[in-house]
Design an enzyme around this catalytic site. Structure first.
Site, PDB file in Angstrom:
ATOM      1  N   GLU A  47       3.834  -7.264   6.473  1.00  9.06           N
ATOM      2  CA  GLU A  47       4.328  -7.694   5.165  1.00  9.06           C
ATOM      3  C   GLU A  47       3.169  -8.281   4.386  1.00  9.06           C
ATOM      4  O   GLU A  47       2.245  -8.856   4.972  1.00  9.06           O
ATOM      5  CB  GLU A  47       5.408  -8.774   5.298  1.00  9.06           C
ATOM      6  CG  GLU A  47       6.661  -8.359   6.034  1.00  9.06           C
ATOM      7  CD  GLU A  47       7.612  -9.527   6.267  1.00  9.06           C
ATOM      8  OE1 GLU A  47       7.473 -10.581   5.572  1.00  9.06           O
ATOM      9  OE2 GLU A  47       8.491  -9.418   7.137  1.00  9.06           O
ATOM     10  N   GLU A  97       7.638 -12.280  13.406  1.00  6.82           N
ATOM     11  CA  GLU A  97       7.143 -13.646  13.186  1.00  6.82           C
ATOM     12  C   GLU A  97       7.758 -14.632  14.187  1.00  6.82           C
ATOM     13  O   GLU A  97       8.148 -15.743  13.836  1.00  6.82           O
ATOM     14  CB  GLU A  97       7.424 -14.091  11.747  1.00  6.82           C
ATOM     15  CG  GLU A  97       6.796 -13.181  10.698  1.00  6.82           C
ATOM     16  CD  GLU A  97       7.178 -13.549   9.274  1.00  6.82           C
ATOM     17  OE1 GLU A  97       7.835 -14.589   9.071  1.00  6.82           O
ATOM     18  OE2 GLU A  97       6.820 -12.791   8.353  1.00  6.82           O
TER      19      GLU A  97
END
Length: 382
Positions: free
Chosen positions: A321, A210
């Site tokens: 995720e 991320e």
């Protein structure tokens, strides 16, 4: 009016003759082009993996890609299979993969004061020995300042760039305290990776995840920033960090990893965010591309998967995720698959306190996922 055009990549022109639209005598013409599935030609070789075990693991992913989605769950505080055990108790099946995190490897004297001893690879080896696939990631913590003592209670470190004076750009400058920390922590992780390698264990590897955070926000609002230190100084520096780790692990002899880069993409909303292609380290440094989605509908899953596969047609696309958010439950994985979000694998995050698994997906979500014919689980004899 409905226009039926089942063929992909076809331009359709429609003309509405004059006199058919109420309150006007004008004619109307417009056209559109139907969506075309991008050509996918997944790379057959790894960017760094050379052990037979990692080649076999990558071939396994390749053989299932587009045919099945592999299940996974995040470990509870990173070096165990407690959550996987809960999923097994609920559904009668283990996920095919378990994700371990090096988040606490900064602690001095590994294994003391109740902290994890990462050099004891028993939990990972036990999982691999039962046929489970190993995932690895790293919330790379840094001291909150040069003079902060990293204590045995785990205090004094953070990933949050707003809570540290650690400069990501200095991590690659010799003579800086950031550079010393960067390489000493990589040495710790590399030592564990080599132990796993010596034990014949291959793994997927998802570092610096991320990276863009909210930095691709179009509005320029103050909250449009990266939320981890490794992305805080922009895409160019982020890529340098990735390549530095890649090269250093290669120098150390680490050959058992499948490297996964995590895109932030549109965060589900192209009206507010730009793509984060500038953050991509490059095909020669990445084996798979992941996306982390929380509380995203089936339609959003399809959108994100489709965009990523089009942007990176030589890479397998995976759901790094997933779980519930304030927007609601994560889209049903079977419905996502049917809709066209054919993720290579999915990984459910822990700490969600949803049902009996204590993950970020409900018991109903898990029961549906683990019973779906398109979802790969650990063989039932385990």
């Amino acid at each position: 009016m409905k226009a039926n055009c089942p063929d992909e990549g076809t331009t359709v022109a429609i003309t509405i003759p004059a006199g058919l639209v109420k309150n006007t005598t004008a004619a109307y013409s417009f056209s559109f082009t139907t969506y075309k599935t991008p050509a996918v030609n997944i790379t057959k070789t790894l960017v760094a993996g050379q052990t037979q075990q990692v080649k076999d693991l990558y071939d396994y992913f390749l053989g299932l890609y587009g045919k099945k989605v592999i299940s996974s769950v995040m470990a509870d505080v990173n070096w165990n299979t407690k959550i996987a055990d809960k999923v097994k108790a609920l559904t009668g099946k283990y996920p095919a993969m378990n994700c371990f995190d090096f988040i606490h490897i900064y602690v001095p004297n590994q294994g003391s004061n109740g902290w994890i001893n990462y050099y004891d690879i028993t939990p990972v080896k036990n999982w691999a020995d039962k046929g489970g696939i190993v995932q690895l990631m790293w919330h790379f913590n840094v001291p909150t300042s040069e003079n902060t003592e990293v204590k045995m209670d785990g205090s004094g470190v953070t990933c949050d760039p707003t809570k540290t004076t650690f400069k990501a750009s200095n991590a690659l400058k010799e003579g800086t305290w950031e550079n010393k920390w960067f390489y000493q922590e990589m040495d710790k992780v590399a030592a564990v990776l080599l132990k796993l390698q010596d034990a014949g264990i291959a793994a997927t590897w998802r570092p610096f995840h991320e990276g863009a955070g909210n930095a691709t926000l179009k509005s320029g609002d103050s909250w449009g920033k990266a939320w981890f230190w490794w992305g805080a100084e922009g895409s160019a520096n982020y890529k340098k960090l990735w390549i530095a780790m890649f090269d250093y692990f290669k120098q150390k002899g680490v050959k058992n990893l499948i490297w996964i880069w995590t895109s932030q993409n549109f965060n589900g909303d192209a009206t507010k965010y730009n793509q984060d292609n500038d953050w991509y380290p490059g095909d020669q440094y990445v084996d798979m591309v992941a996306r982390d989605l929380y509380g995203n509908s089936v339609e959003k899953n399809k959108q994100e998967f489709t965009e990523l596969q089009a942007a990176y047609p030589t890479k397998m696309i995976v759901l790094g995720e997933c779980g519930k958010s304030e927007n609601g439950e994560q889209g049903n994985i079977g419905n996502c698959w049917t809709a066209g979000a054919k993720w290579g694998h999915f990984m459910v995050w822990y700490q969600g306190k949803q049902g009996s698994t204590d993950t970020m997906c409900s018991d109903a979500w898990w029961k549906s996922a683990m019973s779906d014919s398109n979802v790969v689980t650990l063989p039932t004899n385990h």
